[in-house]
Design a protein around this motif. Structure first.
Motif, PDB file in Angstrom:
ATOM      1  N   PRO A   2       0.685  -1.359   0.067  1.00 34.25           N
ATOM      2  CA  PRO A   2       0.026  -0.050  -0.182  1.00 34.25           C
ATOM      3  C   PRO A   2       0.824   1.384  -0.018  1.00 34.25           C
ATOM      4  CG  PRO A   2      -0.964  -1.588   1.542  1.00 34.25           C
ATOM      5  CD  PRO A   2       0.258  -2.306   0.853  1.00 34.25           C
ATOM      6  N   LYS A   3       1.846   1.356   0.654  1.00 35.23           N
ATOM      7  CA  LYS A   3       2.707   2.606   0.666  1.00 35.23           C
ATOM      8  C   LYS A   3       3.374   2.815  -0.658  1.00 35.23           C
ATOM      9  CE  LYS A   3       7.259   0.626   2.405  1.00 35.23           C
ATOM     10  NZ  LYS A   3       8.284   0.514   3.409  1.00 35.23           N
ATOM     11  N   TYR A   4       3.625   1.934  -1.442  1.00 35.40           N
ATOM     12  CA  TYR A   4       4.176   2.303  -2.899  1.00 35.40           C
ATOM     13  C   TYR A   4       2.967   2.458  -3.705  1.00 35.40           C
ATOM     14  CZ  TYR A   4       8.428   0.731  -1.238  1.00 35.40           C
ATOM     15  OH  TYR A   4       9.749   0.408  -0.188  1.00 35.40           O
ATOM     16  N   ARG A   5       1.820   1.534  -3.562  1.00 37.19           N
ATOM     17  CA  ARG A   5       0.820   1.648  -4.393  1.00 37.19           C
ATOM     18  C   ARG A   5       0.047   3.003  -4.392  1.00 37.19           C
ATOM     19  NH1 ARG A   5      -4.004  -2.360  -3.125  1.00 37.19           N
ATOM     20  NH2 ARG A   5      -2.261  -3.612  -2.929  1.00 37.19           N
ATOM     21  N   LEU A  20      -0.811  13.930  -9.709  1.00 35.71           N
ATOM     22  CA  LEU A  20      -0.304  14.959  -8.530  1.00 35.71           C
ATOM     23  C   LEU A  20       1.235  15.117  -8.438  1.00 35.71           C
ATOM     24  CD1 LEU A  20      -3.012  13.714  -6.032  1.00 35.71           C
ATOM     25  CD2 LEU A  20      -2.954  15.638  -7.583  1.00 35.71           C
ATOM     26  N   SER A  21       1.498  16.247  -7.788  1.00 32.85           N
ATOM     27  CA  SER A  21       2.931  16.582  -7.800  1.00 32.85           C
ATOM     28  C   SER A  21       3.483  15.921  -6.437  1.00 32.85           C
ATOM     29  CB  SER A  21       3.048  18.074  -7.616  1.00 32.85           C
ATOM     30  OG  SER A  21       2.426  18.672  -6.289  1.00 32.85           O
ATOM     31  N   LEU A  22       4.796  16.022  -6.434  1.00 35.64           N
ATOM     32  CA  LEU A  22       5.251  15.289  -5.201  1.00 35.64           C
ATOM     33  C   LEU A  22       4.998  15.950  -3.985  1.00 35.64           C
ATOM     34  CD1 LEU A  22       8.798  14.344  -6.460  1.00 35.64           C
ATOM     35  CD2 LEU A  22       7.077  12.980  -6.258  1.00 35.64           C
ATOM     36  N   LYS A  23       4.761  17.264  -3.958  1.00 36.23           N
ATOM     37  CA  LYS A  23       4.446  18.177  -2.830  1.00 36.23           C
ATOM     38  C   LYS A  23       2.953  17.686  -2.384  1.00 36.23           C
ATOM     39  CE  LYS A  23       4.625  22.783  -1.542  1.00 36.23           C
ATOM     40  NZ  LYS A  23       3.493  23.681  -1.003  1.00 36.23           N
ATOM     41  N   GLU A  24       2.053  17.778  -3.472  1.00 31.98           N
ATOM     42  CA  GLU A  24       0.817  17.489  -3.185  1.00 31.98           C
ATOM     43  C   GLU A  24       0.503  16.086  -2.390  1.00 31.98           C
ATOM     44  OE1 GLU A  24      -1.922  19.777  -6.315  1.00 31.98           O
ATOM     45  OE2 GLU A  24      -0.588  18.225  -7.288  1.00 31.98           O
ATOM     46  N   ILE A  25       1.259  15.088  -3.044  1.00 33.58           N
ATOM     47  CA  ILE A  25       1.224  13.865  -2.437  1.00 33.58           C
ATOM     48  C   ILE A  25       1.753  13.877  -0.956  1.00 33.58           C
ATOM     49  CG2 ILE A  25       2.345  11.439  -2.826  1.00 33.58           C
ATOM     50  CD1 ILE A  25       2.308  12.181  -5.767  1.00 33.58           C
ATOM     51  N   SER A  26       2.844  14.556  -0.977  1.00 32.45           N
ATOM     52  CA  SER A  26       3.526  14.537   0.502  1.00 32.45           C
ATOM     53  C   SER A  26       2.299  15.190   1.777  1.00 32.45           C
ATOM     54  CB  SER A  26       4.793  15.640   0.461  1.00 32.45           C
ATOM     55  OG  SER A  26       5.070  15.926   1.675  1.00 32.45           O
ATOM     56  N   THR A  42      10.513  11.265   1.218  1.00 34.54           N
ATOM     57  CA  THR A  42       9.854  10.148   1.442  1.00 34.54           C
ATOM     58  C   THR A  42       9.120   9.517   0.060  1.00 34.54           C
ATOM     59  OG1 THR A  42       9.946  10.325   3.889  1.00 34.54           O
ATOM     60  CG2 THR A  42       8.784   8.485   2.905  1.00 34.54           C
ATOM     61  N   VAL A  43       8.231  10.440  -0.273  1.00 32.15           N
ATOM     62  CA  VAL A  43       7.379  10.266  -1.570  1.00 32.15           C
ATOM     63  C   VAL A  43       8.302  10.101  -2.847  1.00 32.15           C
ATOM     64  CG1 VAL A  43       5.848  11.435  -3.134  1.00 32.15           C
ATOM     65  CG2 VAL A  43       5.577  11.942  -0.590  1.00 32.15           C
ATOM     66  N   HIS A  95       9.925   6.160  -6.725  1.00 31.95           N
ATOM     67  CA  HIS A  95      11.224   5.547  -7.372  1.00 31.95           C
ATOM     68  C   HIS A  95      11.089   4.126  -7.123  1.00 31.95           C
ATOM     69  CE1 HIS A  95      15.212   4.570  -8.854  1.00 31.95           C
ATOM     70  NE2 HIS A  95      15.411   4.007  -7.721  1.00 31.95           N
ATOM     71  N   ARG A  96      10.974   3.606  -5.755  1.00 31.72           N
ATOM     72  CA  ARG A  96      10.893   2.117  -5.408  1.00 31.72           C
ATOM     73  C   ARG A  96       9.763   1.379  -5.827  1.00 31.72           C
ATOM     74  NH1 ARG A  96      13.043   2.681   0.728  1.00 31.72           N
ATOM     75  NH2 ARG A  96      15.170   3.117   0.248  1.00 31.72           N
ATOM     76  N   GLY A  97       8.497   2.165  -5.940  1.00 32.83           N
ATOM     77  CA  GLY A  97       7.439   1.666  -6.444  1.00 32.83           C
ATOM     78  C   GLY A  97       7.376   1.481  -8.084  1.00 32.83           C
ATOM     79  N   ARG A  98       8.115   2.591  -8.812  1.00 29.22           N
ATOM     80  CA  ARG A  98       8.367   2.275 -10.076  1.00 29.22           C
ATOM     81  C   ARG A  98       9.297   1.225 -10.392  1.00 29.22           C
ATOM     82  NH1 ARG A  98       9.771   7.698 -11.520  1.00 29.22           N
ATOM     83  NH2 ARG A  98      11.636   7.096 -11.253  1.00 29.22           N
TER      84      ARG A  98
END
Length: 188
Positions: A139-142, A153-159, A168-169, A174-177
């Protein structure tokens, strides 16, 4: 913040249900899409989207007007979806047979664009494969993959949505990809 959204939120905080209906209409598709991409089941996504709006309505006093409303709302949707995934039974997976349907599964409900029959089949198979592989990620990567690549969404918005640092985002994206790339490498 958009002045229209700000005005609607002020009305909602005063108890105006019509104003809340307007907010729901503005965000219902995005919220449903987040939930659907997280859980992969249309009915469950619809339930989670409804629960998102219910929670938003009952907790509107907690919303800080100096922050973006969509970020707050998407955080609720993402958290509810993650909670659902944690509690989910194995029989709820996309490849689980629907009882009484002679082998049909939820993959058959994933939408695709109509083209030539061959193209339709190939595209449908690819969509099913990608959705399935996304559903197999932790779930954390999904959640970051769905928010970044499917909700754009941008990294900032996801954060802000996930309430984690932007670094961390980035790491999770990167790891999820990479995890997706490894899972899909035999298809490309």
């Amino acid at each position: 913040m958009d002045p229209k959204i700000k005005r609607l939120i002020k009305k909602v905080k005063k108890g105006d249900q019509a104003a809340f209906s307007e907010l729901v209409n503005l965000y219902k598709n995005q919220v449903y899409n987040i939930c659907y991409r997280m859980v992969g089941l249309p009915q469950e996504a619809e339930d989670l989207a409804q629960e998102t709006f219910l929670r938003a309505y009952t907790n509107i006093e907690r919303y800080e007007t100096n922050r973006k409303f969509s970020t707050w709302l998407y955080r609720i949707a993402t958290n509810l979806s993650i909670d659902y995934l944690r509690k989910k039974k194995p029989s709820d997976y996309l490849d689980a047979e629907i009882p009484g349907t002679n082998g049909f599964n939820m993959y058959m409900h994933i939408a695709s664009c109509e083209r030539l029959p061959e193209e339709h089949l190939l595209e449908n198979e690819m969509q099913e494969t990608i959705q399935y592989e996304i559903s197999q990620l932790p779930p954390k990567y999904r959640s970051v993959i769905v928010l970044k690549y499917l909700q754009d969404l941008s990294l900032k918005e996801i954060s802000e949505i996930l309430d984690i640092p932007e670094t961390t985002v980035k790491t999770r994206v990167h790891r999820g990809r990479e995890a997706l790339r490894k899972r899909l490498r035999h298809f490309f």
